[in-house]
Design an enzyme around this catalytic site. Structure first.
Site, mmCIF file in Angstrom:
data_model
loop_
_atom_site.group_PDB
_atom_site.id
_atom_site.type_symbol
_atom_site.label_atom_id
_atom_site.label_comp_id
_atom_site.label_asym_id
_atom_site.label_seq_id
_atom_site.Cartn_x
_atom_site.Cartn_y
_atom_site.Cartn_z
ATOM 1 C CG ASP A 247 65.836 24.568 60.088
ATOM 2 O OD1 ASP A 247 64.683 24.165 60.177
ATOM 3 O OD2 ASP A 247 66.359 25.334 60.915
ATOM 4 C CG HIS B 33 69.313 28.447 61.847
ATOM 5 N ND1 HIS B 33 68.726 29.047 62.944
ATOM 6 C CD2 HIS B 33 68.379 27.587 61.374
ATOM 7 C CE1 HIS B 33 67.508 28.556 63.110
ATOM 8 N NE2 HIS B 33 67.274 27.652 62.176
ATOM 9 C CD GLU C 236 60.395 25.732 63.675
ATOM 10 O OE1 GLU C 236 60.854 25.008 64.557
ATOM 11 O OE2 GLU C 236 61.140 26.495 62.995
ATOM 12 C CD GLU C 237 63.610 28.438 61.505
ATOM 13 O OE1 GLU C 237 63.980 28.671 62.664
ATOM 14 O OE2 GLU C 237 64.107 27.560 60.780
ATOM 15 C CG ASP D 144 62.656 21.201 62.142
ATOM 16 O OD1 ASP D 144 63.525 21.438 61.276
ATOM 17 O OD2 ASP D 144 62.063 22.104 62.762
ATOM 18 C CG HIS E 279 59.751 24.749 59.995
ATOM 19 N ND1 HIS E 279 60.562 25.695 59.421
ATOM 20 C CD2 HIS E 279 60.559 23.982 60.754
ATOM 21 C CE1 HIS E 279 61.804 25.512 59.835
ATOM 22 N NE2 HIS E 279 61.839 24.471 60.636
#
Ligand code: ZN
Length: 333
Positions: free
Chosen positions: A165, A305, A195-196, A218, A63
């Site tokens: 990410d 994240h 995607e998130e 990922d 992504h």
């Protein structure tokens, strides 16, 4: 060839929160085009890059989007209130620098009365130092999105960067694309959007491509830092991770065997991944149409994240080699 550090550094700097990936998608198109047989950008904004081959139709998704925060309200003194886009954790966000698409930067702070362990979005704000609502409105409006602002660097064999990410997944796809020559399988590399916020881009891409097999590339969590919450066998420096399970998918046993077989034949270090929380594009691919046998290759990553996600450069290299080897191996499903 795409150098891991250089490419990640460049891609991490490009503004691409979920729903606003356009600049990154066009840069990825430019990078992929010389090695591709076909490229197209679909309605939702996914970049789909095909490398023709004779075997199964395989969709490999990384992504392009990132998490971020979106401004909901601008207060009289110019402080910006926000809500989150994707699984951003407030404890990771607090004290961080963020940047808007126009380059305006801010720092994320909390109200003095807010309790750290029960922190809510509405108790936090972004300070761009505007001083008044009018001054703030010259730079930022309701609906504008900000992302982490941080540098990419290497240390002790690891790369540290915001948005490993999943920009690092995009790097792995580019590296694999550049290495593949007449692959055994017919490969569709998808640089997916949104995607998130719920695997949205992968959903429409998988529907359009109708793959025989699906893979997500990922990041995944690890269990090798002090006092971890989740017990995970995955750790930095132990090789590419082959996904067995996350919250969005239980990997197809045939896909796991295909990846483990390719790793064994090419002598690539791998580890098994069971991720207790979170999901990947594989979650959307495997339930597309009548179903698609799917799994994933994951990059073991610490502090996902946050603005300083950390992964081992040798693991990243193992992921690229595993993906290349697998795409050149027939799959028995
Ligand atoms: Zn991801």
């Amino acid at each position: 060839m795409f150098d891991t550090f250089k490419t990640q550094s460049e891609l991490a700097k490009i503004f691409a929160p979920a729903g606003r990936e356009r600049a990154l998608i066009y840069r990825l198109l430019e990078m992929a085009k010389p090695y591709a047989d076909e490229c197209n950008i679909d309605t939702l904004g996914n970049l789909i890059v095909r490398k023709k081959g004779g075997g199964r139709k395989i969709m490999v998704s990384a992504h392009a989007d990132s998490i971020g925060l979106i401004i909901t309200h601008i207060k009289d003194k110019g402080f910006l209130r926000f809500c989150r886009i994707g699984g951003l954790r407030l404890d990771m966000l607090l004290g961080s620098s963020v940047v808007f698409e126009n380059g305006i930067k801010g720092t994320v702070r909390r109200e003095a009365k807010a309790k750290l362990d029960e922190l809510k979005d509405y108790e936090c704000f972004v300070d761009i130092g505007a001083g008044s609502k009018e001054a703030a409105l010259k730079h930022v409006n309701v609906g504008d999105i900000a992302v982490f602002s941080a540098e990419t660097y290497t240390n002790c064999g690891n790369i540290v960067s915001p948005y490993l990410d999943d920009r690092i997944g995009c790097v792995i796809l580019l590296q694999t694309l550049a290495m593949l020559d007449n692959p055994v399988n017919d490969v569709y590399f998808v640089f997916s959007v949104q995607e998130e916020v719920g695997l949205r881009g992968a959903k429409t891409a998988a529907y359009a491509i109708q793959p025989d097999l699906g893979l997500a590339v990922d990041v995944t969590g690890v269990g090798d830092t002090p006092e971890v919450k989740a017990h995970m066998a995955c750790g930095l420096g132990k090789g590419a991770a082959i996904k067995l399970r996350d919250n969005s998918i239980i990997s197809h046993p045939g896909v796991v065997a295909w990846l483990e077989g390719a790793a064994k034949s090419a002598d690539i270090p791998v580890q098994r991944e069971v991720l207790p929380a979170g999901g990947t594009d594989a979650g959307a691919i495997h339930v597309s149409r009548g179903g698609v046998p799917s799994g994933g290759i994951s990059i073991p990553t610490r502090y996902i994240h946050s603005l300083a996600e950390m992964a081992d450069l040798a693991d990243i290299d193992a992921c690229t080699r595993l993906l290349t080897a697998a795409l050149n191996t027939g799959a028995e499903l």
